[in-house]
Design an enzyme around this catalytic site. Structure first.
Site, PDB file in Angstrom:
ATOM      1  N   LYS A  81      25.282  -6.967 -30.849  1.00 28.17           N
ATOM      2  CA  LYS A  81      23.815  -6.864 -30.811  1.00 28.17           C
ATOM      3  C   LYS A  81      23.159  -8.182 -31.212  1.00 28.17           C
ATOM      4  O   LYS A  81      23.635  -8.866 -32.120  1.00 28.17           O
ATOM      5  CB  LYS A  81      23.396  -5.743 -31.770  1.00 28.17           C
ATOM      6  CG  LYS A  81      21.913  -5.520 -31.927  1.00 28.17           C
ATOM      7  CD  LYS A  81      21.677  -4.408 -32.966  1.00 28.17           C
ATOM      8  CE  LYS A  81      20.190  -4.111 -33.139  1.00 28.17           C
ATOM      9  NZ  LYS A  81      19.980  -3.001 -34.093  1.00 28.17           N
ATOM     10  N   SER A 149      16.997   0.092 -31.193  1.00 27.89           N
ATOM     11  CA  SER A 149      17.137  -1.361 -31.205  1.00 27.89           C
ATOM     12  C   SER A 149      18.517  -1.840 -30.774  1.00 27.89           C
ATOM     13  O   SER A 149      18.661  -2.991 -30.380  1.00 27.89           O
ATOM     14  CB  SER A 149      16.793  -1.921 -32.587  1.00 27.89           C
ATOM     15  OG  SER A 149      17.720  -1.516 -33.555  1.00 27.89           O
ATOM     16  N   SER A 173      19.148   3.332 -35.307  1.00 28.64           N
ATOM     17  CA  SER A 173      19.262   2.339 -34.239  1.00 28.64           C
ATOM     18  C   SER A 173      20.661   2.164 -33.660  1.00 28.64           C
ATOM     19  O   SER A 173      20.815   1.480 -32.649  1.00 28.64           O
ATOM     20  CB  SER A 173      18.733   0.979 -34.730  1.00 28.64           C
ATOM     21  OG  SER A 173      17.342   1.045 -34.879  1.00 28.64           O
TER      22      SER A 173
END
Length: 436
Positions: A81, A149, A173
């Site tokens: 990420k 996210s 998330s």
């Protein structure tokens, strides 16, 4: 052959590479090709490290050929990420002011993945949409949102561009994108993994909610990666060196399970509620003591979280640097901490009588871009308490979108959450290939 490779679990890829049934180079090439095929429609991978990944694969194969010892993830690709630093690759957090930020050091978790033999493919998009890289799409229908996210991470894993990756979770998330994209994700117990190298900076004393955790298509891969990521790094002072129990030794028979679908802040779709109830019945059929039981003060979780969001944080790990002013004065912050602690005390008292809490992952399955995505009243409470939680796909909406169920366990009992999630996965379907 490429299609077969990219659908394999990370655990199976690691086994086949170690046995020399397939080369690390073949595995990396297959995943790079898959990213080339699917990413234009997803916008999930935003920074690719193709040449470096191929070079690392050649080295990995040479190491095996020499008969040298290898790590548990030798030759296995992974993605990260864009809120977690990887040396030499941009880490922008999706903000234009950081578009030229390129860290020189790996986050601790990225370093540990590399030390275990894993090979980094690249960085993945954050949020459903951001000002640097734009919008990410759901692999089951690109007109739909991937949610949360860790959106790009979930999307590329679901689409077989990566077998596993690293996300982060403050209120859902990891779990929300896993639910929306039909994969599985683990939010570990707070303090299990170091946050060193998370961007933006997380002060664990100010934010005891946020954790880094693994995401994959298969529960066995979460279990494979968790020991690699866990433990003290002597930089993040919040990490506790707690032992990890073997999830394969957990017996479902006799587990005490509480489940719920509705409360004052939660109104799931009928299919969402039915998926959770189906999972509860399955556990009962395997000998668990299952009851519908709502934890105390659960409806307070959103307001506590909203108050948390009204506080300010430092953007720097050495100096107090804040880009905003707190919306709460000192007395209000102290009151907020009291109410949060009261909530945690009520929840730990409830958990003393349970081994597992089973809930939907979200009120709604993934929704079309631009439509309200619903609330996240099921994940927020267990970020506030710091308990480990796994989301796994257990059903499909009438629109063809995945529906996940959340498995919460006692603090430090990731083994229990993983064992229960694995049973649900094996029986209720788990990840299903998207139509890409």
């Amino acid at each position: 052959m490429n299609e077969e490779i990219v659908r394999l679990s990370a655990s199976e890829l690691a086994r086949r590479i170690r046995r020399k049934q397939i080369s690390a180079r073949e595995v990396i090439e297959a995943h790079l090709l898959r990213i080339e095929q699917v990413n234009p429609g997803l916008n999930a991978v935003v920074a690719l490290s193709a040449e470096e990944a191929l070079a690392q694969a050649v080295k990995a194969d040479a190491t095996l050929a020499r008969g040298e010892a290898v790590g548990p993830l030798h030759g296995v690709p992974f993605t990260v990420k864009d809120w977690i630093d990887a040396a030499g690759l941009p880490c922008t957090g999706g903000e234009a002011r950081y578009k030229n930020r390129i860290p020189v050091r790996d986050a601790s978790v990225v370093s540990r993945m590399r030390q275990a033999g894993a090979i980094l493919l690249g960085k993945t998009n954050v949020m459903v949409e951001n000002e640097v890289y734009g919008r990410t799409h759901n692999p089951y229908n690109p007109a739909y949102s991937p949610c949360g996210s860790s959106s790009g991470e979930a999307a590329i894993i679901a689409a077989c561009g990566s077998p596993l990756g690293l996300g982060s979770d403050s209120g859902g998330s990891i779990r929300q994108p896993a639910h929306a994209c039909g994969i599985t994700g683990l939010k570990p117990t707070t303090g299990r993994l170091p946050l060193t190298g998370h961007f933006p900076f997380i002060s664990a004393m100010n934010d005891p909610r946020t954790t880094i955790g693994p995401m994959a298509r298969f529960v066995e891969d979460l279990a494979l990666v968790l020991p690699v990521l866990s433990g003290v790094d002597w930089q993040d002072a919040s990490v506790i060196p707690m032992p990890l129990a073997d999830w394969r030794q957990v017996k479902i028979d006799g587990l005490r399970v509480a489940f719920y679908t509705h409360h004052a802040e939660a109104e799931p779709t009928p299919e969402t509620a039915a998926a959770c109830r189906r999972a509860a019945r399955l556990l009962a059929e395997h000998g668990a003591q299952v009851e519908e039981n709502l934890p105390p003060r659960i409806e307070e979780a959103y307001e506590i979280t909203r108050q948390y969001w009204a506080r300010v944080e430092s953007e720097d790990d050495e100096e107090w640097v804040s880009s905003s002013r707190s919306q709460l004065d000192g007395d209000e912050v102290a009151r907020h901490l009291f109410i949060w602690d009261r909530f945690r005390r009520a929840m730990i008292g409830f958990m003393a009588r349970q081994d597992v809490i089973l809930t939907p992952a979200a009120e709604l399955p993934a929704q079309p871009h631009g439509q309200p995505e619903g609330r996240i009243p099921y994940t927020l409470p267990y970020s506030l308490t710091g308990y480990p939680a796994v989301v796994v796909r257990c059903a499909t909406s009438p629109e063809g979108m995945p529906i996940g169920v959340q498995v919460v366990a006692r603090p430090w009992r990731e083994d229990v959450a993983l064992a229960v999630a694995h049973l649900l996965e094996q029986t209720l379907g788990g990840w299903q290939p998207p139509p890409l």
